[in-house]
Design a protein around this motif. Structure first.
Motif, PDB file in Angstrom:
ATOM      1  N   VAL A 183     -19.460   7.995  27.765  1.00 54.28           N
ATOM      2  CA  VAL A 183     -18.441   8.873  27.197  1.00 54.28           C
ATOM      3  C   VAL A 183     -17.614   8.102  26.165  1.00 54.28           C
ATOM      4  N   VAL A 184     -17.560   8.624  24.952  1.00 53.97           N
ATOM      5  CA  VAL A 184     -16.712   8.004  23.932  1.00 53.97           C
ATOM      6  C   VAL A 184     -15.272   8.458  24.181  1.00 53.97           C
ATOM      7  N   LEU A 185     -14.467   7.582  24.738  1.00 53.67           N
ATOM      8  CA  LEU A 185     -13.094   7.943  25.080  1.00 53.67           C
ATOM      9  C   LEU A 185     -12.233   8.053  23.830  1.00 53.67           C
ATOM     10  N   ALA A 186     -12.425   7.125  22.892  1.00 54.56           N
ATOM     11  CA  ALA A 186     -11.563   7.096  21.709  1.00 54.56           C
ATOM     12  C   ALA A 186     -12.271   6.407  20.554  1.00 54.56           C
ATOM     13  N   ILE A 187     -12.006   6.920  19.358  1.00 53.87           N
ATOM     14  CA  ILE A 187     -12.506   6.308  18.129  1.00 53.87           C
ATOM     15  C   ILE A 187     -11.295   5.934  17.300  1.00 53.87           C
ATOM     16  N   ARG A 199      -4.608   4.499  24.244  1.00 56.64           N
ATOM     17  CA  ARG A 199      -5.019   5.894  24.435  1.00 56.64           C
ATOM     18  C   ARG A 199      -6.258   5.980  25.329  1.00 56.64           C
ATOM     19  N   LEU A 203      -7.120   7.840  29.060  1.00 61.27           N
ATOM     20  CA  LEU A 203      -8.153   8.881  29.130  1.00 61.27           C
ATOM     21  C   LEU A 203      -9.330   8.483  30.026  1.00 61.27           C
TER      22      LEU A 203
END
Lengths: 281, 281
Positions: A183-187, A199, A203
């Motif tokens: 899962v890509v939590l943040a970019i 962030r 998440l």
């Protein structure tokens, strides 16, 4: 200061953080002269305090080049992040406007503008060099640098992160990402890595990870500041619950490696240098 | 409820938000029967209250299919966002595990998993349809939908946003982005559009914009929930200082269009449906 034809006069275009100072410390010991260009609201005043420097506004390209000539600069290095500002918020001088006109779509990117600045400087007969040419020891090496070797699940996350960053690279935006079990939590975009880490931490799910992946952009101009991590990055990541950091080997900077390793080892947090060409097929 | 061979028995796989309820309201008036599958910690209990429904945990694929058969479901629609969870955090049943084994790399993506679920349902002889087949009026139309026409600078930002999302699409992550004068302020990952808007608002510069761009992913499975905006999205964007919203025409949902238009017009905020194939060359 001694003026001598044998000396190198290095200009450091000083972005944020302590990297500009590190370069100065290193360069000084070699007996050459150093000159800082500092930017209001970007450069930390403490970093240039007591050093030969000049303050500029972002967008004053001609003034920057004039200052380089006045100080007989023969080499320039860009160190520390400079966030790409909204162009209409800048007091652009004529030289900057001409430069932008030449730049085309490049001016859209985070690094594209800095790359244009580098070209402009080189047109003046001044060489723009990469940080690794002064501080070769800060280039990230390939392989496990600290902590336990990543497990299969972490390797999958590293691959997933590299894959996404690799797609994003040509857009010249963001250079880090947080992944947890695919899962890509943040970019990261303009907020910077530290805010992105925080962030992603909030998440994350209640499973192993997340992993921070940071790499350079496709065709990244090496004269422009490379992706950087250091003790603060690792501390922030550990505080946010991350279990590892993957940096692109030979294309990113790892500052204060000894401290990084100490912090990582103490927290069973891995730091690894990865060669994306070997990982992405 | 009346049982009749002439009727359609529709199962709504209910993600977050009010969209599942809207479908039910619309479908009811046609005299057909509706059955909700609601998911703990995902579906708003109020949305299914007083309706024929069953609660499930995410990961209970066999139970979901059994419930469909028990209710003689012949069509299924997925409505409302379901965030892709970390797999090891789920109580996966045997059917789910088999499904994942078939899925390969698809399971990495946000929509990939839902797409697999859709395939699994269709293998049972049940048709999975897109929301636009029930609520055709929610599909975003092409052209200016509300507010002043975007200026050149806003068009450039729309192009920049589409370009980045287009690169990112095949990774099946994020479907919205905030751009201001070419600067990508924020890219959405798992946090959702509303949080992304808030973050971008705090990162914006003192110039015109930002613009919110939302589009579907490359090869997006239309059976899986499409990118969606509604009055809340527009209100949030206006509150955060945004000046416009570009949605992908025919590939995204615009809920409560009349309210959206009213809010947008009142705030000189543009809403536009764009055809990415005409914009990206």
């Amino acid at each position: 200061m001694i003026d001598s034809a044998m000396e190198t006069n290095l200009c450091v275009i000083a972005g944020g953080g302590i990297l500009p100072r590190k370069i100065a410390d290193n360069f000084d010991s070699s007996g050459n002269r150093i000159f800082f260009l500092a930017f209001r609201n970007v450069t930390d005043p403490e970093v240039v305090a007591g050093r030969h420097h000049e303050w500029l506004e972002l967008g004053e390209v001609q003034k920057a080049i004039d200052a380089m000539h006045r100080n007989n600069v023969d080499k320039v290095v860009m160190a520390g992040p400079i966030q790409r500002p909204a162009l209409s918020s800048l007091a652009l001088d004529t030289r900057a406007l001409k430069m932008l006109a030449k730049g085309g779509l490049k001016i859209f990117g985070d690094d594209g503008l800095l790359s244009l600045v580098a070209n402009e400087i080189e047109e003046e007969g001044i060489k723009v060099i990469g940080i690794e040419q002064i501080l070769s020891e800060v280039l990230t090496k390939e392989g496990l640098l600290a902590g336990p070797a990543p497990t299969k699940i972490f390797w999958d996350d590293i691959k997933r992160g590299l894959h996404v960053l690799n797609r994003l690279g040509p857009c010249d935006v963001g250079q880090s990402i947080a992944v947890q079990e695919g899962v890509v939590l943040a970019i990261e975009a303009i907020e910077g890595t530290d805010q992105m880490i925080e962030r992603a931490g909030s998440l994350q799910r209640n499973v192993s990870g997340p992993i921070l992946i940071k790499m350079s952009k496709a065709n990244q101009d090496k004269r422009v500041d490379l992706p950087t991590a250091g003790p603060e990055t690792v501390n922030n990541a550990i505080r946010a619950g991350f279990q590892g950091l993957a940096l692109e080997a030979n294309n990113s900077l790892l500052l204060d490696k000894d401290r990084v390793i100490k912090i990582a080892e103490k927290n069973s947090f891995f730091v690894i240098g990865v060669d994306q060409s070997k990982i992405l097929q």
